[in-house]
Design a protein around this motif. Structure first.
Motif, PDB file in Angstrom:
ATOM      1  N   TYR A   1      -7.333  -5.241  -0.540  1.00  0.00           N
ATOM      2  CA  TYR A   1      -6.905  -3.879  -1.817  1.00  0.00           C
ATOM      3  C   TYR A   1      -6.690  -2.591  -0.523  1.00  0.00           C
ATOM      4  O   TYR A   1      -7.296  -2.683   0.257  1.00  0.00           O
ATOM      5  N   PHE A   2      -5.887  -1.251  -0.624  1.00  0.00           N
ATOM      6  CA  PHE A   2      -6.321  -0.204  -0.272  1.00  0.00           C
ATOM      7  C   PHE A   2      -6.030   0.345  -0.819  1.00  0.00           C
ATOM      8  O   PHE A   2      -5.971   1.014  -2.004  1.00  0.00           O
ATOM      9  N   ILE A   3      -7.779   1.638  -0.409  1.00  0.00           N
ATOM     10  CA  ILE A   3      -7.777   2.905  -0.456  1.00  0.00           C
ATOM     11  C   ILE A   3      -6.810   3.892   0.045  1.00  0.00           C
ATOM     12  O   ILE A   3      -7.289   3.856   1.376  1.00  0.00           O
ATOM     13  N   SER A   4      -6.043   4.686  -0.122  1.00  0.00           N
ATOM     14  CA  SER A   4      -5.401   5.705   0.009  1.00  0.00           C
ATOM     15  C   SER A   4      -5.135   6.806  -0.397  1.00  0.00           C
ATOM     16  O   SER A   4      -4.869   6.992  -1.461  1.00  0.00           O
ATOM     17  N   VAL A   5      -4.781   7.782  -0.266  1.00  0.00           N
ATOM     18  CA  VAL A   5      -4.217   8.719  -0.506  1.00  0.00           C
ATOM     19  C   VAL A   5      -2.480   8.764  -1.406  1.00  0.00           C
ATOM     20  O   VAL A   5      -2.003   8.276  -1.081  1.00  0.00           O
ATOM     21  N   ARG A   6      -2.811   9.208  -2.438  1.00  0.00           N
ATOM     22  CA  ARG A   6      -1.332   9.077  -4.169  1.00  0.00           C
ATOM     23  C   ARG A   6      -0.205   9.921  -2.879  1.00  0.00           C
ATOM     24  O   ARG A   6      -0.156  11.448  -2.146  1.00  0.00           O
ATOM     25  N   SER A   7       1.055   9.040  -2.544  1.00  0.00           N
ATOM     26  CA  SER A   7       1.788   9.788  -2.532  1.00  0.00           C
ATOM     27  C   SER A   7       1.979  10.677  -3.118  1.00  0.00           C
ATOM     28  O   SER A   7       2.911  11.567  -2.193  1.00  0.00           O
ATOM     29  N   GLY A   8       1.937  11.036  -4.424  1.00  0.00           N
ATOM     30  CA  GLY A   8       2.515  12.716  -4.545  1.00  0.00           C
ATOM     31  C   GLY A   8       1.841  13.676  -3.626  1.00  0.00           C
ATOM     32  O   GLY A   8       2.320  14.590  -3.542  1.00  0.00           O
TER      33      GLY A   8
END
Length: 189
Positions: free
Chosen positions: A161-168
């Motif tokens: 899994y990746f926890i990341s900043v949402r692209s929007g």
């Protein structure tokens, strides 16, 4: 004839947008090209795309600057008597610290995050507000203050899994730097 011109203009616009993209996939992780990374570093905090469980990511957005540390993650097929709409609940123990100069709400930094198995796809967002028995991130964070709590995501089964900043948030400029935690399934409880 006007329809053909409009279609041609739309095609050219699409090609321009695709051609200006600054991200590409390498080994399952989105890499930001050097030009974009340099812009982010000049503007403040650099992108961090190789964080792991236990690491602290530093983010800057239009509200302020903060650190998020992901301490542990556990799966559950039920939480407080509720079943996930996907395969599992993904409970993430985090600490959020306000390293900026203005107050922010404790849950503000979490609202920009998503969990996904593929960085090219939109992930799921924090749903901890649906639960009452977890330690939520609440209240104000004054500069220098930190709070620890649990956030919850509804996820599909995956190898990693990746926890990341949402692209929007990135594309709109609301968040100024990308931050990605790469979570291997074997590191989960």
């Amino acid at each position: 004839m006007i329809k053909v011109g409009k279609i041609a203009a739309l095609v050219l616009l699409f090609l321009f947008i695709v051609g200006c993209s600054t991200e590409k996939m390498i080994g399952g992780v989105t890499q930001i090209n050097n030009e974009q990374a340099s812009e982010n570093e000049e503007d403040g905090i650099p992108d961090q795309v190789d964080l792991e469980l236990g690491d602290t990511g530093i983010l800057e957005d239009t509200i302020g600057s903060y650190q998020i540390t992901i301490h542990s993650i556990s799966f559950a097929q039920e939480l407080e008597g509720k079943k996930p709409s996907l395969d599992y609940f993904f409970s993430v123990e985090v600490t959020v610290e306000n390293i900026g100069s203005s107050d922010l709400t404790a849950d503000e930094p979490i609202s920009v995050l998503q969990v996904t198995a593929d960085l090219e796809e939109t992930g799921t967002f924090d749903i901890s507000s649906q639960f009452s028995d977890i330690t939520k991130l609440r209240g104000m964070l004054h500069p220098g203050q930190e709070k620890r709590g649990t956030i919850v995501f509804d996820v599909e089964e995956a190898e990693h899994y990746f926890i990341s900043v949402r692209s929007g948030f990135l594309s709109s400029g609301a968040v100024k730097n990308q931050t990605v935690w790469n979570i291997q399934n074997e590191n989960l409880k």
